[in-house]
Design a protein around this motif. Structure first.
Motif, PDB file in Angstrom:
ATOM      1  N   GLU A  72       4.991   5.438  -5.309  1.00 45.02           N
ATOM      2  CA  GLU A  72       5.592   5.251  -6.627  1.00 45.02           C
ATOM      3  C   GLU A  72       4.652   5.467  -7.796  1.00 45.02           C
ATOM      4  N   VAL A  73       3.359   5.317  -7.605  1.00 48.22           N
ATOM      5  CA  VAL A  73       2.460   5.475  -8.744  1.00 48.22           C
ATOM      6  C   VAL A  73       2.295   6.968  -9.048  1.00 48.22           C
ATOM      7  N   ASP A  74       2.548   7.305 -10.294  1.00 51.24           N
ATOM      8  CA  ASP A  74       2.603   8.712 -10.713  1.00 51.24           C
ATOM      9  C   ASP A  74       1.233   9.158 -11.212  1.00 51.24           C
ATOM     10  N   MET A  76       0.946  14.258  -0.731  1.00 51.58           N
ATOM     11  CA  MET A  76       2.305  13.748  -0.610  1.00 51.58           C
ATOM     12  C   MET A  76       3.211  14.449  -1.619  1.00 51.58           C
ATOM     13  N   ARG A  77       4.358  14.900  -1.137  1.00 53.09           N
ATOM     14  CA  ARG A  77       5.298  15.568  -2.036  1.00 53.09           C
ATOM     15  C   ARG A  77       6.096  14.525  -2.807  1.00 53.09           C
ATOM     16  N   VAL A  78       6.107  14.652  -4.109  1.00 53.09           N
ATOM     17  CA  VAL A  78       6.742  13.646  -4.981  1.00 53.09           C
ATOM     18  C   VAL A  78       7.581  14.356  -6.050  1.00 53.09           C
ATOM     19  N   PRO A  79       8.523  13.627  -6.642  1.00 49.24           N
ATOM     20  CA  PRO A  79       9.312  14.250  -7.723  1.00 49.24           C
ATOM     21  C   PRO A  79       8.405  14.651  -8.892  1.00 49.24           C
ATOM     22  N   ALA A 112       0.845  -1.203   0.000  1.00 55.02           N
ATOM     23  CA  ALA A 112       0.000   0.000   0.000  1.00 55.02           C
ATOM     24  C   ALA A 112       0.879   1.250   0.000  1.00 55.02           C
ATOM     25  N   MET A 113       1.903   1.266   0.852  1.00 52.67           N
ATOM     26  CA  MET A 113       2.770   2.438   0.952  1.00 52.67           C
ATOM     27  C   MET A 113       3.571   2.635  -0.336  1.00 52.67           C
ATOM     28  N   ALA A 127      11.678   7.392  -8.282  1.00 52.66           N
ATOM     29  CA  ALA A 127      10.492   7.568  -7.433  1.00 52.66           C
ATOM     30  C   ALA A 127      10.481   6.524  -6.321  1.00 52.66           C
ATOM     31  N   ALA A 128      11.179   5.424  -6.546  1.00 49.15           N
ATOM     32  CA  ALA A 128      11.243   4.358  -5.545  1.00 49.15           C
ATOM     33  C   ALA A 128      12.537   4.406  -4.745  1.00 49.15           C
ATOM     34  N   SER A 129      13.368   5.412  -4.966  1.00 55.76           N
ATOM     35  CA  SER A 129      14.679   5.448  -4.301  1.00 55.76           C
ATOM     36  C   SER A 129      14.563   6.035  -2.900  1.00 55.76           C
TER      37      SER A 129
END
Lengths: 418, 418
Positions: free
Chosen positions: A359-361, B113-116, A353-354, B22-24
């Motif tokens: 990761e899903v954009d 959530m803050r994401v690239p 879930a996390m 994104a998974a790093s």
């Protein structure tokens, strides 16, 4: 007057009005929203006459019934417009809020202040109620707006514009605060999206044709909603009863909305437990399925999906179904075919879930909830000007905050840079 | 391979790398920054040879001395690049932060959530150190980057790219994380800014010519810095000693920067008290003044300003000076001629200070401080990719946060939309 000089005049008036609005108080803007509601209420008859004109012309031209329905302003729809104005007036004012004000080693204090964007262009199609909804959100956030509705609603929009102008006058706000483009000339759209000096952002609301036309011409920034190819992924660790309910809700609760699921992904480990029941539920709801090989084997009689189905936004009782090998397969499918709108996973596994959230954009990512929740009202924004599938500025449902910007403020006491 | 297919290949590799990024983890990205610093340190000789090549070719072609100076990678400049990598590694990681998580009446919990952003294209001119600075900021914020430097620095940039690739390999991050376009073909820029499927935003760093070329071609969003026509307004209620010091600092502390004052506005009520002393100070500093009629009367011998002077970004020891009737006159001048970059007022009047902050439309607005403070380091961002004069997304100095986006996250427990 040529179209170009007409549009330039609108732009100039909007820019001037935006300076006045930047100096307006919350009470003035809320007062104007209530005054506009009052003026609309008083103009019901005039609006009904204008709307009947649009409808008669639309029928003559052979507009399809769905379009005619959207065009119609019933008394109930006017009531809804008035209620909407009251709701926007009741929302907290986003303008002027100062955040993160902190002292820096140099001694200056630095923070950010939320301010209006300035001038917003809205381009939309047949629904004349958008004229009021969009104008209200722009005004509440301190912006001037230039509204360009569909030519088939021109008389209705002009009547509504008259009432809006009356409300603005009552609060002594300039007429340039809300302007409706009153020409059916399509070149007005191209002109509007190229007025870099006057328009700060354009929000197209409508089908893909409209949005692509705007993008092709635009020189000003565009806040846009392109596609909604939304997925629900039923993970191997899903609660299967929950997965069934979410997969049914995400597809059948409403078909024509951008947050409706268009492709269902099912982990191979649970496909034979969950797909037959879902197939039954969709059959009862009248949803046509298009499946991958493994889905077709579990749901005999459904139509095989083609490559094109994985990218399709049906907006209809049609659903693509794919069995994926595993979690990675689901993420890869979404990365390849998703439109970055809304993606959901059903799982009881916390780690997966996390990872899905991170990761899903997409503008909205969900765990154990229906994609249909991707909506400004459901998110608590109060009202939305649209849902953005862009990544810059506002992403997902765009409410008042998305119609503002933040500037830096610096407070010194004679500080010099050394 | 054609240019187009080469660029498409870079785009595809960047998009794939962005999924890995994104998974790093924070540790992986910081580790890569340190590994890149180590690799650059080990490649000093190779870089020096490549840079000497660029410089020799530049001299042959007759590049002007200022350009050659920017092109040169001295050992001290390489030290600064390494230090910069360490500083970026030490900044807090913006990615993954969740804010505003709240329960909604439906029972779902909604937050952001803050994401690239994904893939960032950087287009810049002669300074090869930008290759490292820009790559570092993009990588820290979890983005893949495609870097397109000036053709005059191609050998230097290619040598630097080799060291960056070595550092990425050491941390097992994909080569697509940072890619340097290794062709001098100018069409690469046009291709880069039109790769909508692969590039999420383009940041042009350079002169107006470069930025206008990018804007003319761009189909992807552009984070840009256009002009810096910054004003200091000395209000009637200013502390005149403070006003003098700020007006001198804002102009003379550095001439070539975008946050340097280009026009000084002085309230008529204090013009004769403050302008003669300022005229003296500017004369001593070698600043040429161009004044309105009233300024010329108070500063005999200065050149009269033309209409064009009020819009000029001199980037030089030249300053336009205008006496305005009052506060409203100053605000009107700034609204008409300002470029929306940085505007400052010197005043002891609280009400006028607050109005200035609210109403002046610029990325930075300041009270009693020098415009030269408009800078990522001074604001506490740590490092900046540039200063944006746009209103959407990031405004003013753009640091790590401006290289990220926020997505909505929804946590449910089987929630359905009703």
């Amino acid at each position: 007057m040529t179209l170009d000089s007409y549009m330039q005049e609108l732009g100039r008036a909007a820019r001037t009005a935006s300076r006045r609005l930047a100096a307006s108080t919350t009470a003035e803007r809320n007062g104007a929203l209530h005054a506009i509601a009052g003026a609309l209420d008083g103009a019901r008859e005039r609006i009904a006459v204008a709307n009947a004109e649009d409808l008669a012309r639309g029928r003559e031209r052979g507009l399809d019934p769905a379009l005619l329905d959207r065009l119609e302003l019933t008394p109930a729809r006017i009531d809804a417009m008035l209620a909407g104005l009251g709701e926007v007036a009741a929302l907290p004012d986003p303008v002027g809020a100062i955040s993160d004000l902190a002292s820096r080693p140099s001694g200056i204090r630095v923070g950010r202040m939320r301010v209006p964007l300035g001038v917003i262009g809205i381009i939309y199609e047949s629904r004349p109620n958008v004229t009021v909804d969009a104008a209200a959100l722009c005004l509440k956030a301190g912006n001037a707006s230039i509204l360009r509705g569909g030519s088939e609603a021109l008389a209705s929009n002009t009547a509504i514009a008259g009432a809006i102008a009356e409300g603005l006058r009552a609060m002594a706000l300039p007429a340039g605060t809300v302007q409706v483009v009153d020409t059916a000339d399509r070149a007005a759209v191209s002109a509007l999206v190229r007025m870099e000096g006057y328009v700060d952002v354009v929000v197209p609301r409508g089908g893909k044709g409209l949005i692509e036309r705007v993008l092709a011409d635009a020189r000003v920034p565009v806040l846009k909603h392109l596609h909604g190819v939304c997925h629900v992924y039923i993970d191997a660790a899903a609660d299967l009863a929950m997965a069934h309910a979410i997969a049914v809700n995400a597809k059948t609760q409403r078909y024509g909305t951008c947050n409706t699921m268009e492709t269902l992904l099912v982990d191979a480990a649970v496909a034979d437990s969950v797909l037959p029941g879902l197939g039954e539920a969709y059959r009862e709801a009248g949803v046509e399925l298009r499946g991958c090989k493994r889905s077709c084997a579990l749901l005999p009689g459904i139509r095989p999906a083609t490559e094109a189905d994985w990218s399709e936004e049906y907006l209809a009782p049609v659903l693509a179904v794919r069995v994926v090998d595993d979690y990675e397969g689901a993420l890869a499918h979404i990365a390849r075919y998703g439109s970055g709108h809304t993606e959901a996973i059903v799982t009881a596994d916390h780690g997966r879930a996390m990872r899905f959230l991170r990761e899903v954009d997409a503008s909205s990512v969900m765990v154990n909830a229906s994609t249909r929740f991707a909506d400004g009202h459901e998110y608590g924004l109060g009202a939305e000007i649209g849902i953005s599938t862009d990544k810059l500025h506002a992403r997902g449902p765009v409410g008042l905050e998305g119609l503002t910007s933040q500037k830096w403020i610096v407070l010194g006491e004679g500080h010099l840079r050394s």
